[in-house]
Every structure is written in structure tokens, then in C-alpha cells.
Design an enzyme around this catalytic site. Structure first.
Site, short mmCIF file in Angstrom:
data_model
loop_
_atom_site.label_atom_id
_atom_site.label_comp_id
_atom_site.label_asym_id
_atom_site.label_seq_id
_atom_site.Cartn_x
_atom_site.Cartn_y
_atom_site.Cartn_z
N SER A 271 -5.65 1.71 -12.17
CA SER A 271 -6.92 2.05 -11.54
C SER A 271 -6.99 1.71 -10.08
CB SER A 271 -8.08 1.25 -12.37
OG SER A 271 -9.39 1.42 -11.73
N GLU A 272 -6.68 2.61 -9.30
CA GLU A 272 -6.55 2.59 -8.00
C GLU A 272 -7.83 2.35 -7.35
OE1 GLU A 272 -2.81 4.36 -9.29
OE2 GLU A 272 -4.86 5.26 -9.54
N GLN B 184 0.89 2.44 -5.84
CA GLN B 184 2.13 2.64 -6.00
C GLN B 184 2.93 3.86 -5.33
OE1 GLN B 184 3.68 3.27 -10.41
NE2 GLN B 184 3.61 1.21 -10.28
N PHE B 185 2.16 4.98 -5.26
CA PHE B 185 2.56 6.00 -4.33
C PHE B 185 1.27 6.54 -3.47
CE2 PHE B 185 5.92 6.10 -7.57
CZ PHE B 185 6.87 6.53 -6.86
N ALA B 186 1.60 6.99 -2.18
CA ALA B 186 0.31 7.45 -1.51
C ALA B 186 -0.39 8.46 -2.12
CB ALA B 186 0.80 7.80 0.03
N ASP B 187 0.35 9.31 -2.80
CA ASP B 187 -0.30 10.49 -3.67
C ASP B 187 -1.08 9.75 -4.68
OD1 ASP B 187 2.79 10.58 -3.34
OD2 ASP B 187 2.23 12.50 -3.50
N TYR B 188 -1.36 8.59 -5.14
CA TYR B 188 -2.11 8.13 -6.05
C TYR B 188 -3.41 7.61 -5.46
CZ TYR B 188 1.82 7.95 -9.08
OH TYR B 188 3.30 8.44 -9.81
N HIS C 237 4.42 13.04 -5.59
CA HIS C 237 5.22 11.71 -5.27
C HIS C 237 5.74 12.02 -4.02
CE1 HIS C 237 5.17 11.44 -9.47
NE2 HIS C 237 5.29 10.05 -9.45
#
Length: 337
Positions: free
Chosen positions: A59-60, A82-86, A129
Site C-alpha cells: 500500500s504505497e 519499490q519502483f517509481a512506477d508504483y 517498471h
């Protein structure tokens, strides 16, 4: 000095900060027991305990929301997306809460937190990603935005970010975690142990937020860039035989305008590079800054080389990525204009 990868330098920055200040905590998805998907937090939980380095639910919004509350009450959280995409589920928390807290409380509360994110492509991560969302943060007043390109800067800038009194978005181009990627994906990567910027001081040191670094001195054209493309630009300049001055911005907000003006005034030409999509990318802000501050010194139009205005493709990754061939052609065009 110790030879480190960027992963090791980031991990060492965590250790230095956590040893110096018990208010520093690290949390995010898989950062504790597993040590992070890229191992940047490996060993922190074992060393400092599960109360200072711990795993969270997926849960970002919850990760950043919890960090804001902890920061407001005196902690110094350094969290990992975890990844900037998230980061998109957490964007409202970052923009509406973290960035505004000092101002909406008239200085009664601040949000001294760091949000770390691996960013960029070059690893065949596909659309979700490989994104480079730095411009989405630089538009937000109250945030500081960092993009690192090497181990030395990564450690010094991360310690400075953790010690800062306001929220810092800390972007780590994953393609340079283990070496200075030159854009030639079909060549073996050179490890950081064989690069001068892989030599990292032991213990505490900081790199000031808001200061650019001249990565390569030159006289024919100024290349303004950051992250992975610092190394791509160097490869392009060498292959084309162009005396390019490469300016690694390191922090996008605050922006080192003086360094930009000094370099462009010297060379009279400017090339702006970034991996993110071209439309509304941070390169537009850099171009406008050069146009406003250096217009009468320019001998040719400013040129941008960026990612295309499409989702990051998997099968055509190297057509999207601004590699040394595309950058080199742009260098030649600017110099000969």
C-alpha cells in the site's frame, strides 16, 4: 575510500544515518527481511532491529501516509517505493500532505521524510517498471527532487536528504545501480569498482542539495542532464569527438541555476537530455531557464533529446531509450548549427 556499487552506497548511507540518529527509520515493501528488491536495505533489519527497518503491506498510500505522520511527530522516516512506477497511489499523500505540511501549519509541523524510488528503464521492465516521473514532483512546491548518477553522490545526497527538514523525493536510476551504463546495451557493463565515482568515503559526509556537478569539462556545447544519461552523454561525446561540457544536475529542485548559466555562457550552445517523455518533461524547464538567462550568449537553438511520447515499450526499449547514437547526432547538429 571504499569501492562501492550504488546499491552499496545507498545501503551505507542508511547505516550512517541510522547510527547517528535513532529517529531514522526505514520501511516499505520487502525492505526488511528480504532487504529490498534491489538489496539497497539488505542487512538493516538484522543490524538495527525490526522496529527500525520493517516490511509493510502493499500500500504505497499507506507507506507514505504513515511516514508523514511519523515525520510530523519527530521521526525521520526514509521509505522505499519499490519502483517509481508504483508511486501513483501515494501521489496524493506526497503532494497534498507531505509537501504542504510546513505551509498549512504555519511552520508548527514539518515533514522531514525521504521517499526513495528506483526509476528509469534499460532493464526490460516494460511499461510499468521503467517510468521516469521526476517532472511530476518538480511541479510541486514544498518538495525537493533528487536524481543520482553515481555511488559517491548517492551516499552524500541521501544522507543530506535524510537530514533535511522537508520532504525529499530521491530517485535512483536502476540501470546504474551496478555500473555507469554508457547506453551500449550489447556491451559488458563496466563495474563501479573501475570508475572514480565508485570510490566512496567511509562514515558521514553530505553532498549539498541544489548543487550541480561538472561531470566533464568542455568548450563546444553544454549538455544538461542527470541520472543514467550523464554516462550516455559522455559516451556520445567521446564517440563523436566533441568537446562537450556535461553538467550533472543531481538535484532538480532546488535547481543550480548558477551552474547552468556559467556553463552555457562559456560554450554558447546547449543540449538537454533526459529519459522521460519529452512533452512536459523537466527538460522543458531546463530549456526555458537557459533561454531566459543565457539568450544573448546562445549561438544555436537549444535542443532536447528525450524519451518519446509513448508508454515505455518492452520490445523496442532501445529505440525509446536516448542512446549514444541519438545523443551523438544531436551533439553534432548543435555544434555545427
Amino acid at each position: 575510500m571504499t569501492a562501492m556499487t550504488m546499491i552499496e552506497a545507498i545501503r551505507d548511507a542508511h547505516v550512517v544515518a541510522m547510527e547517528a540518529d535513532e529517529r531514522v527509520v526505514v520501511f516499505g515493501e520487502d525492505v526488511g527481511y528480504f532487504g529490498g528488491v534491489f538489496r539497497c536495505t539488505h542487512g538493516l533489519q538484522e543490524r538495527f532491529g525490526a522496529h527500525r527497518c520493517f516490511d509493510t503491506p502493499i500500500s504505497e498510500a499507506g507507506i507514505v501516509g504513515a511516514a508523514i505522520g511519523m515525520a510530523a511527530y519527530g521521526m525521520r522516516p526514509c521509505v522505499e517505493i519499490q519502483f517509481a512506477d508504483y508511486m501513483y497511489p501515494a501521489y496524493d499523500q506526497i503532494v497534498s500532505e507531505a509537501a504542504r505540511l510546513r505551509h498549512r501549519s504555519a511552520g508548527d509541523f514539518t515533514a522531514p521524510l525521504v521517499v526513495r524510488m528506483p526509476t528509469g528503464g534499460g532493464i526490460f521492465g516494460g511499461q510499468t517498471h521503467s517510468q521516469s516521473p521526476e517532472a511530476l514532483f518538480t511541479h510541486v512546491s514544498g518538495l525537493k527532487t533528487v536524481v543520482v548518477s553515481n555511488p559517491y553522490d548517492a551516499k552524500g545526497l541521501l544522507i543530506a536528504a535524510i537530514e533535511d527538514e522537508d520532504p525529499v523525493v530521491f530517485l535512483e536510476p536502476k540501470r546504474v545501480y551496478n555500473g555507469p551504463f554508457d547506453g551500449r546495451h550489447d556491451r559488458a557493463i563496466v563495474p563501479w569498482s573501475k570508475h572514480p565515482l565508485g570510490d566512496v568515503p567511509e562514515g558521514h559526509y553530505t553532498v549539498d542539495l541544489g548543487t550541480a556537478r561538472v561531470h566533464r569539462e568542455g568548450a563546444e556545447v553544454t549538455v544538461i542532464t542527470y541520472g543514467t544519461l550523464v554516462h550516455v552523454a559522455q559516451t556520445a561525446a567521446q564517440e563523436q569527438g566533441i568537446d562537450a561540457e556535461i553538467l550533472d544536475m543531481r538535484t532538480l529542485v532546488p535547481l543550480d541555476v548558477d551552474a547552468i548559466v556559467e556553463s552555457v555562457t562559456k560554450t554558447g550552445r546547449c543540449l538537454v537530455l533526459h529519459e522521460a517523455t519529452v512533452t512536459s518533461g523537466f527538460g522543458a524547464e531546463l530549456s526555458a531557464t537557459v533561454q531566459e538567462r543565457c539568450f544573448y550568449h546562445l549561438e544555436a537553438p537549444i535542443v532536447r533529446v528525450c524519451g518519446w511520447d509513448t508508454p515505455y515499450p518492452h520490445a523496442l526499449e532501445w529505440s525509446y531509450f536516448p542512446g549514444p547514437d541519438r545523443v551523438g547526432r544531436a551533439m553534432r547538429d548543435v555544434v555545427s548549427a
